[in-house]
Design a protein around this motif. Sequence first.
Motif, short mmCIF file in Angstrom:
data_model
loop_
_atom_site.label_atom_id
_atom_site.label_comp_id
_atom_site.label_asym_id
_atom_site.label_seq_id
_atom_site.Cartn_x
_atom_site.Cartn_y
_atom_site.Cartn_z
N TYR A 15 -3.84 3.09 -2.04
CA TYR A 15 -3.34 1.64 -2.10
C TYR A 15 -2.13 1.51 -2.96
CZ TYR A 15 -2.96 -3.43 -2.95
OH TYR A 15 -2.74 -4.88 -3.10
N VAL A 21 -0.07 -2.91 3.88
CA VAL A 21 -1.54 -2.99 3.86
C VAL A 21 -2.20 -3.81 4.98
CG1 VAL A 21 -3.60 -3.78 2.44
CG2 VAL A 21 -1.57 -2.94 1.44
N SER A 70 -7.46 -1.27 4.51
CA SER A 70 -8.24 -2.30 3.52
C SER A 70 -9.63 -2.59 4.31
CB SER A 70 -7.64 -3.47 2.62
OG SER A 70 -7.57 -4.53 3.47
#
Length: 281
Positions: A15, A21, A70
Motif C-alpha cells: 500500500y 488503490v 484492498s
Amino acid sequence: MEKNIETFIGCDCEYDEAKIVLFGAPYDSTTSFRPGARFGCKAIRSESFGLETYSPYQDDELTEKKVFDSGDLELVFGNAQTALGQIEERARTILNDGKLPFMVGGEHLVTLGAFRAVYEKYPEVSIIHFDAHADLRADYLGEKMSHASVLRRCHELVGDGRIYQFGIRSGDRQEFLWGREHVCTRMFDFEGVDQVVEQLKGRPVYFTLDLDVLDPSVFPGTGTPEAGGVSFMQLLNACLKLRGLNIVGLDVNELAPAYDISGVSTAVAGKIIRELLIMLG
C-alpha cells in the motif's frame, strides 16, 4: 506455506508504495431490473487470472505499475446512505494518502459515495460518464438514492456543464429534457471524446464507466442490458483517449456475472480494468 490472498492479477504491491488503490463495492440494493451486480467485483478479481498482465494495445505491462488491491468493502444492505458513507470513507482515505481510488462495483449508485470524497478534495472536478443510461432521474419510484438517479445526485454537487456523457441510449423523456439543459450528452457513441479531453486538460476529472454501454452481444452479463451499444474496441479506444487527463478518481460497475454463464462478460470487464490500470499507472 503462505496464506491465500486473491488480488486482481498483477496488483500486489504494498500500500505504501502504490499509486493506484483498487477496492470493490459489492452493492446492488437499488437495482431496478435484474439484481446481481454485488457479485461483480469478486468475479472480476477471481477471473482476472485468465488474462495476461501484458497489454498489446498499449505495449505495456501491468506488473510494472504500482497498484494495491484492498479487496471488497463489507457493505451494509438495506440502507443506501450507510453503504455510500462506507464507500466515501474508503475513497477519502485513499485520496488523503495521495493515491488514486479505483472502485469496482456493484451497481452504479456506488459512484456517488466515491465521488463525494473526490468532490470534497477537488471541488472543481468534472465527470466523464460512459453508459447506456442517462441516470438523471429525479428519483426512481420515489427513491432518490437509486442507480437510475446517480448522475442527478452528482449534478447536485457540481452543477451545470461539468458532466459529459457518452453512449447514452436509454432513459425516460423527462430525463432527456432535463439533461439538455444541464449536462453534455453524446447519444449512442463516443464521438466528441477528443474535444472533451482537450477541454478538460489540466482539470481534475472523475471517470465513471457503466459497462452496459457495451452492446449486449458483447456484454450480456448486466442487470439492465440495452440493445444498440458499442463494441469492445470502441470502448477501449475511447478509454485510452482519456490518457492525457488528470483523472483523480474512477470506477467501473454493473457487471452481474450470473447472467452470462460463459464468463465472457466478466473477462471483458477484467480486460477493460487492466487497460485502465496500465494507462493510469
